[in-house]
Scaffold this motif. Structure first.
Motif, short mmCIF file in Angstrom:
data_model
loop_
_atom_site.label_atom_id
_atom_site.label_comp_id
_atom_site.label_asym_id
_atom_site.label_seq_id
_atom_site.Cartn_x
_atom_site.Cartn_y
_atom_site.Cartn_z
N ARG A 182 -12.85 -11.93 -14.36
CA ARG A 182 -11.64 -12.29 -13.62
C ARG A 182 -11.88 -13.64 -12.95
O ARG A 182 -13.03 -13.97 -12.63
CB ARG A 182 -11.38 -11.22 -12.55
CG ARG A 182 -10.00 -11.24 -11.98
CD ARG A 182 -9.62 -9.91 -11.36
NE ARG A 182 -10.40 -9.53 -10.20
CZ ARG A 182 -10.55 -8.26 -9.81
NH1 ARG A 182 -10.02 -7.28 -10.50
NH2 ARG A 182 -11.24 -7.98 -8.74
N ALA A 233 -11.98 -10.72 -0.10
CA ALA A 233 -10.79 -10.33 -0.87
C ALA A 233 -9.62 -11.24 -0.51
O ALA A 233 -8.90 -11.73 -1.37
CB ALA A 233 -10.44 -8.87 -0.59
N HIS A 286 -14.22 -8.28 -6.68
CA HIS A 286 -15.40 -7.71 -7.34
C HIS A 286 -16.62 -7.81 -6.41
O HIS A 286 -16.80 -8.80 -5.71
CB HIS A 286 -15.70 -8.45 -8.64
CG HIS A 286 -14.79 -8.05 -9.76
ND1 HIS A 286 -14.45 -8.90 -10.78
CD2 HIS A 286 -14.14 -6.89 -10.00
CE1 HIS A 286 -13.63 -8.28 -11.62
NE2 HIS A 286 -13.43 -7.06 -11.16
N PRO A 291 -7.51 -7.45 -4.87
CA PRO A 291 -8.55 -7.12 -5.83
C PRO A 291 -9.78 -8.02 -5.66
O PRO A 291 -9.64 -9.22 -5.52
CB PRO A 291 -7.88 -7.38 -7.19
CG PRO A 291 -6.42 -7.39 -6.91
CD PRO A 291 -6.25 -7.85 -5.50
N ASN A 301 -10.82 -4.00 -1.44
CA ASN A 301 -9.72 -3.76 -2.40
C ASN A 301 -8.43 -3.34 -1.71
O ASN A 301 -7.37 -3.44 -2.32
CB ASN A 301 -10.17 -2.76 -3.46
CG ASN A 301 -11.00 -3.45 -4.54
OD1 ASN A 301 -10.49 -4.32 -5.24
ND2 ASN A 301 -12.28 -3.11 -4.63
#
Ligand SMILES: Cc1cc2nc3c(=O)[nH]c(=O)nc-3n(C[C@H](O)[C@H](O)[C@H](O)COP(=O)(O)O)c2cc1C
Ligand SMILES: CC(C)CC(=O)C(=O)O
Length: 322
Positions: free
Chosen positions: A70, A100, A130, A128, A124
């Motif tokens: 992403r 985030a 990681h 979104p 999250n």
């Protein structure tokens, strides 16, 4: 009297250093022994000057880069750092939310004061994001397995195996004042309650967890057999070790000296980057941390071969003043 606005990371460090108790400030800010490496990490960036080309259309600049499938907003992520509860009660939860919000990724330390499940959820809930799970080679392999499984189930995309810490660095400030994490903070990933942490010294705790007999041959195939997450090695400083990481099929390396906290008098990460990048190019992902304090620093690291930068202390200072 109005206080000055914080406009740079140096301002942030100064503001945090005023607020934090001296033991926390020194734990965060210091490096190992004479602190040569901690200073040189940042000083290395001052050796380079930027030569701009002019009359270029900069009205629509794209700073995104792909990472773990992403795009992130710009080539900067937050390094795993333990004990963020010392900077702010929300600790890693607040870091995750901030990452985030700004569209970047976060490393979760195995010495985090919140669990990987709580940390990934907190971020999250904002947007979104990681995460990657930082791991040390541990004496208790069953516990290490549980950390890996929990991280994977919580959605982490990679393991960052920290390879520069078979033992804790010799940090004079921690030894002088017998550093101890404050009561009330737990290590949920290491399955240690606050009470258990207080029963031994910080150094003894680290010794009892970390396996100083670690090796490439033992760690990497074992990790591969346990997880589908990417495997990155954090703490590499030589082209030879980049080559070894490639031979073992690792997905990425972080050129890092642990922010100068482990072996002092290792070179600044920026100084070893070009030689490491030459070996890495196209065969393994190459990221860097250590002393990065501005957009100019990120630009220089990218120009010298890194794909992305990570920062540790600036995030801790930010937490402290928030
Ligand atoms: C207080 C503190 C705790 C840290 N804890 C960890 C850790 O648990 N695991 C790890 O791999 N690195 C840890 N690091 C190192 C960081 O991941 C990173 O390599 C370093 O902070 C980068 O340098 P910088 O602080 O100059 O940006 C820690 C660093 C600090 C300052
Ligand atoms: C909590 C510590 C063991 C984390 C660490 O790796 C460090 O202090 O550099």
């Amino acid at each position: 009297m109005a206080t000055d606005k914080i406009v740079s990371i140096a301002d942030l460090q100064a503001a945090a250093s005023k607020i934090l108790p001296s033991s926390t400030r020194e734990f965060f800010n210091s490096g190992a022994t004479d602190q040569v490496t901690v200073h040189e990490n940042s000083a290395a960036y001052r050796k380079y000057r930027i030569l701009p080309r002019v009359l270029k259309d900069v009205s629509n600049v794209n700073t995104t880069i792909p990472l773990f499938g992403r795009d992130i907003a710009f080539p900067l992520c937050v390094s795993p750092a333990g004990l963020q509860g010392m900077a702010h009660p929300d600790g890693e939860l607040a870091t995750s939310r901030a990452c985030a919000k700004y569209g970047i990724n976060m490393g979760v330390s195995s010495y985090a004061n919140h669990s990987v499940e709580q940390i990934t959820t907190a971020g999250n809930e904002v947007a979104p994001i990681h995460h990657v799970m930082q791991l040390y080679s541990m004496k208790d392999r069953e516990k290490e397995k549980r950390i890996i499984r929990r991280a994977e189930a919580a959605g982490c995309k990679a393991i960052f195996l920290t390879a520069d810490s078979p033992v804790l660095g010799v940090r004079y400030n921690e030894v002088r004042k017998t550093f101890q994490p404050p009561a009330g903070l737990a290590y949920p990933m290491m399955e240690k309650t606050s009470e258990q942490i207080q029963q031994q010294s910080h150094d003894d705790g680290f010794k009892s967890f970390n396996d100083d007999s670690h090796s490439w041959a033992r760690e990497i195939p074992w990790l591969r057999s346990l997880t589908k997450m990417e495997i990155w090695i954090k703490g590499i400083l030589t082209p030879e070790d980049v080559e070894t990481a490639i031979e073992y099929g690792c997905d990425g390396v972080i050129i890092s000296n642990h922010g100068g906290r482990q072996l002092d008098e290792t070179p600044a990460t920026l100084d070893v980057l070009p030689a490491c990048a030459k070996v890495a190019r196209g065969r393994i992902r190459i990221h860097i941390d250590g002393g990065i304090r501005s957009g100019n620093d990120i630009f220089k690291a990218l120009a010298l071969g890194a794909e992305c930068c990570w920062v540790g202390r600036p995030m801790l200072w930010g937490l402290a003043v928030s």
